[in-house]
Every structure is written in structure tokens, then in C-alpha cells.
Design a protein around this motif. Structure first.
Motif, mmCIF file in Angstrom:
data_model
loop_
_atom_site.group_PDB
_atom_site.id
_atom_site.type_symbol
_atom_site.label_atom_id
_atom_site.label_comp_id
_atom_site.label_asym_id
_atom_site.label_seq_id
_atom_site.Cartn_x
_atom_site.Cartn_y
_atom_site.Cartn_z
ATOM 1 N N GLU A 120 20.785 6.947 4.135
ATOM 2 C CA GLU A 120 20.839 5.506 3.876
ATOM 3 C C GLU A 120 19.886 4.756 4.814
ATOM 4 O OE1 GLU A 120 24.204 2.085 4.370
ATOM 5 O OE2 GLU A 120 24.846 3.974 3.460
ATOM 6 N N GLN A 121 19.766 5.239 6.061
ATOM 7 C CA GLN A 121 18.897 4.593 7.046
ATOM 8 C C GLN A 121 17.416 4.759 6.716
ATOM 9 O OE1 GLN A 121 21.402 6.669 7.676
ATOM 10 N NE2 GLN A 121 22.877 5.468 8.849
ATOM 11 N N ARG A 122 17.054 5.777 5.938
ATOM 12 C CA ARG A 122 15.647 6.049 5.615
ATOM 13 C C ARG A 122 15.218 5.506 4.245
ATOM 14 N NH1 ARG A 122 13.121 7.072 10.282
ATOM 15 N NH2 ARG A 122 14.035 8.832 11.374
ATOM 16 N N ARG A 123 16.160 5.005 3.458
ATOM 17 C CA ARG A 123 15.812 4.547 2.109
ATOM 18 C C ARG A 123 14.776 3.426 2.125
ATOM 19 N NH1 ARG A 123 21.936 4.438 -0.276
ATOM 20 N NH2 ARG A 123 22.206 6.703 -0.316
ATOM 21 N N GLY A 124 14.933 2.495 3.057
ATOM 22 C CA GLY A 124 13.983 1.383 3.152
ATOM 23 C C GLY A 124 12.563 1.867 3.416
ATOM 24 N N GLU A 125 12.425 2.861 4.291
ATOM 25 C CA GLU A 125 11.110 3.442 4.595
ATOM 26 C C GLU A 125 10.513 4.091 3.353
ATOM 27 O OE1 GLU A 125 7.673 4.907 6.494
ATOM 28 O OE2 GLU A 125 9.081 3.363 7.146
ATOM 29 N N LEU A 126 11.332 4.827 2.604
ATOM 30 C CA LEU A 126 10.850 5.476 1.383
ATOM 31 C C LEU A 126 10.371 4.432 0.372
ATOM 32 C CD1 LEU A 126 10.519 8.137 -0.214
ATOM 33 C CD2 LEU A 126 12.804 7.717 -1.138
ATOM 34 N N LEU A 127 11.172 3.412 0.126
ATOM 35 C CA LEU A 127 10.783 2.361 -0.819
ATOM 36 C C LEU A 127 9.507 1.659 -0.358
ATOM 37 C CD1 LEU A 127 13.747 2.902 -1.860
ATOM 38 C CD2 LEU A 127 13.750 0.501 -2.509
ATOM 39 N N GLU A 128 9.379 1.426 0.941
ATOM 40 C CA GLU A 128 8.191 0.743 1.461
ATOM 41 C C GLU A 128 6.937 1.600 1.313
ATOM 42 O OE1 GLU A 128 5.663 -2.077 3.032
ATOM 43 O OE2 GLU A 128 7.640 -2.263 2.129
ATOM 44 N N GLN A 129 7.032 2.911 1.589
ATOM 45 C CA GLN A 129 5.872 3.786 1.408
ATOM 46 C C GLN A 129 5.416 3.793 -0.046
ATOM 47 O OE1 GLN A 129 5.987 7.788 2.946
ATOM 48 N NE2 GLN A 129 6.844 7.135 4.912
ATOM 49 N N VAL A 130 6.366 3.868 -0.954
ATOM 50 C CA VAL A 130 6.037 3.895 -2.378
ATOM 51 C C VAL A 130 5.456 2.549 -2.805
ATOM 52 C CG1 VAL A 130 7.032 4.062 -4.697
ATOM 53 C CG2 VAL A 130 7.632 5.740 -2.941
ATOM 54 N N ARG A 131 6.056 1.447 -2.353
ATOM 55 C CA ARG A 131 5.517 0.111 -2.687
ATOM 56 C C ARG A 131 4.070 -0.036 -2.222
ATOM 57 N NH1 ARG A 131 3.765 -4.069 -0.613
ATOM 58 N NH2 ARG A 131 4.316 -3.450 1.486
ATOM 59 N N ARG A 132 3.791 0.367 -0.984
ATOM 60 C CA ARG A 132 2.420 0.267 -0.464
ATOM 61 C C ARG A 132 1.450 1.085 -1.309
ATOM 62 N NH1 ARG A 132 4.686 0.895 4.901
ATOM 63 N NH2 ARG A 132 3.997 3.040 4.818
ATOM 64 N N TYR A 133 1.849 2.301 -1.676
ATOM 65 C CA TYR A 133 0.980 3.147 -2.492
ATOM 66 C C TYR A 133 0.714 2.500 -3.850
ATOM 67 C CZ TYR A 133 -0.655 6.808 -5.540
ATOM 68 O OH TYR A 133 -1.382 7.515 -6.464
ATOM 69 N N TRP A 134 1.767 2.051 -4.516
ATOM 70 C CA TRP A 134 1.585 1.410 -5.823
ATOM 71 C C TRP A 134 0.705 0.172 -5.713
ATOM 72 C CZ3 TRP A 134 7.371 1.667 -7.684
ATOM 73 C CH2 TRP A 134 7.655 2.980 -8.079
ATOM 74 N N GLU A 135 0.883 -0.589 -4.655
ATOM 75 C CA GLU A 135 0.060 -1.781 -4.439
ATOM 76 C C GLU A 135 -1.411 -1.390 -4.267
ATOM 77 O OE1 GLU A 135 0.817 -4.284 -0.861
ATOM 78 O OE2 GLU A 135 1.627 -5.666 -2.379
ATOM 79 N N GLN A 136 -1.676 -0.321 -3.501
ATOM 80 C CA GLN A 136 -3.046 0.171 -3.326
ATOM 81 C C GLN A 136 -3.653 0.628 -4.644
ATOM 82 O OE1 GLN A 136 -2.473 3.295 -0.483
ATOM 83 N NE2 GLN A 136 -2.332 1.911 1.268
ATOM 84 N N GLN A 137 -2.808 1.067 -5.577
ATOM 85 C CA GLN A 137 -3.272 1.527 -6.887
ATOM 86 C C GLN A 137 -3.415 0.367 -7.881
ATOM 87 O OE1 GLN A 137 -4.253 4.780 -7.122
ATOM 88 N NE2 GLN A 137 -3.733 4.622 -4.962
ATOM 89 N N GLY A 138 -3.189 -0.863 -7.425
ATOM 90 C CA GLY A 138 -3.366 -2.028 -8.282
ATOM 91 C C GLY A 138 -2.115 -2.500 -8.995
ATOM 92 N N ALA A 139 -0.954 -1.976 -8.636
ATOM 93 C CA ALA A 139 0.292 -2.429 -9.267
ATOM 94 C C ALA A 139 0.573 -3.872 -8.866
ATOM 95 C CB ALA A 139 1.449 -1.522 -8.873
ATOM 96 N N ARG A 140 1.308 -4.570 -9.738
ATOM 97 C CA ARG A 140 1.644 -5.972 -9.500
ATOM 98 C C ARG A 140 3.038 -6.238 -10.067
ATOM 99 N NH1 ARG A 140 -0.986 -5.110 -13.954
ATOM 100 N NH2 ARG A 140 -0.836 -6.427 -15.778
ATOM 101 N N ASP A 141 3.441 -7.492 -10.037
ATOM 102 C CA ASP A 141 4.741 -7.897 -10.583
ATOM 103 C C ASP A 141 5.873 -7.046 -10.015
ATOM 104 O OD1 ASP A 141 3.378 -9.735 -12.167
ATOM 105 O OD2 ASP A 141 3.196 -8.322 -13.821
ATOM 106 N N PHE A 142 5.912 -6.949 -8.692
ATOM 107 C CA PHE A 142 6.950 -6.155 -8.039
ATOM 108 C C PHE A 142 8.309 -6.827 -8.148
ATOM 109 C CE2 PHE A 142 3.297 -4.169 -6.200
ATOM 110 C CZ PHE A 142 3.705 -2.881 -5.932
ATOM 111 N N SER A 143 9.317 -6.010 -8.369
ATOM 112 C CA SER A 143 10.696 -6.462 -8.408
ATOM 113 C C SER A 143 11.475 -5.525 -7.498
ATOM 114 C CB SER A 143 11.214 -6.382 -9.848
ATOM 115 O OG SER A 143 12.609 -6.476 -9.881
ATOM 116 N N VAL A 144 12.194 -6.089 -6.531
ATOM 117 C CA VAL A 144 12.955 -5.270 -5.584
ATOM 118 C C VAL A 144 14.424 -5.639 -5.702
ATOM 119 C CG1 VAL A 144 13.303 -4.691 -3.146
ATOM 120 C CG2 VAL A 144 10.992 -5.163 -3.999
ATOM 121 N N PHE A 145 15.255 -4.626 -5.873
ATOM 122 C CA PHE A 145 16.699 -4.793 -5.903
ATOM 123 C C PHE A 145 17.203 -4.163 -4.619
ATOM 124 C CE2 PHE A 145 20.966 -3.259 -7.399
ATOM 125 C CZ PHE A 145 21.522 -4.518 -7.606
#
Length: 187
Positions: free
Chosen positions: A82-107
């Protein structure tokens, strides 16, 4: 003048409705997005192919359109605390952003967080934590042209693949399974 405007509008709508790719191309693009996402996670995690999903698109009157929505997925088998989930989501978000992803939605739910985005070529990408702590990533496109499809050899439910999808995380990681809040020096 009004006739020209009306014809132009109809042609534009018709062009938008025609799929830019077929199911095979969409499946390959989704696989590439998922492979890149898995490679962007550091330290690396153990994962397996998830069950693919194909849903025929229809008109509002349930008539087929000759198009299908295609999704592929990966199930992460590494235990992510549970303590590492935020890090995992952040790494994936950064990668997707670098790939040109947009319209992010975070729950940001404590138990079942997820992040969703749209790539520049219209694919949906989602990383979600399930209710048993399982983590999965999905990528896909809506209403692409119907075609034959191939799948990676280890894809559940396909010829040569496992009969059942693996969902339960079971692999320990000194980093991802840790309850420590500070970041590991080996990552």
C-alpha cells in the motif's frame, strides 16, 4: 453556400467515423504501449499477460458497425505494498506523459487507486489496483475495423495460452513489497 457547408460537415463526420486501424493493428499498438509501460517501472516487476477483450461496436439500435473495441492487459504479479502504490502510479503517469498521453484522470482511493489517460493516437491506458491488491494495466482503442487477430503466445484464453488468467500477486520485491515510505537506494 449553405449546401457547401452542409456537404463539408457531412464529409468530415464520415471521415471521423472510419476507423484509422484494424483490430490487429490496434492489438499490436496496445501490446507496444503495455510493453513500454512495464519497462518504465523501476525496479522492474514480474508480470503476465491478461485476458484480451474484444467488444463489437453497434449503432444505437444494436446493429453491427463492422468495428470492434480492442483491449489488451498485463497483470503485475509482484506484491506492491500500500505504501508503494503511489510511487508505481507516479512512475507510470510520468512514462505515459513522456509518450504524449493527455486527459489524465486519477482516482486516489486508498484501497483501489487508478490512473487513466488517452494517448495522442486515441488509445485509452489504465493502471488500477484491484480489491485484492492486484495491479493491472490495460490499453486499447474503441471501434477499430474488424479483422483477424493474433496474440502473444502466453495470452490467457488463446490458442497455446494458459486456460486461466493469473491475478493474485505472489512475487516478493525488496522495494515494491516494502512498507518503508522512503525510496530505495537501488532504484
Amino acid at each position: 453556400m449553405l449546401l457547401v457547408a452542409a456537404l463539408t460537415a457531412c464529409q468530415g463526420r464520415k471521415e471521423q467515423e472510419e476507423p484509422a486501424m484494424d483490430m490487429q493493428q490496434a492489438g499490436q499498438r496496445a501490446e507496444a504501449l503495455l510493453d513500454g509501460t512495464m519497462e518504465a517501472i523501476h525496479p522492474s516487476v514480474k508480470w503476465v499477460y491478461g485476458t484480451p477483450s474484444e467488444t463489437p461496436c453497434s449503432t444505437g439500435l444494436n446493429r453491427p458497425t463492422g468495428t470492434t473495441t480492442v483491449f489488451r492487459s498485463r497483470n503485475i504479479l509482484t506484491l506492491v505494498s500500500e505504501q508503494r502504490r503511489g510511487e508505481l502510479l507516479e512512475q507510470v503517469r510520468r512514462y505515459w506523459e513522456q509518450q504524449g498521453a493527455r486527459d489524465f484522470s486519477v482516482f486516489s482511493d486508498k484501497d483501489v487507486p487508478r490512473i487513466r489517460a488517452t494517448t495522442s493516437d486515441g488509445f485509452s491506458v489504465v493502471l488500477q489496483v484491484g480489491d485484492i491488491g492486484n495491479v493491472f494495466v490495460r490499453a486499447g482503442a474503441g471501434c477499430v475495423a474488424d479483422s483477424a487477430m493474433t496474440y502473444p503466445a502466453e495470452t490467457p484464453g488463446t490458442l497455446g495460452g494458459p486456460k486461466k488468467e493469473e491475478l493474485t500477486p505472489r512475487e516478493h520485491s525488496d522495494f515494491w513489497s516494502s512498507g518503508e515510505v522512503r525510496r530505495s537506494s537501488t532504484s
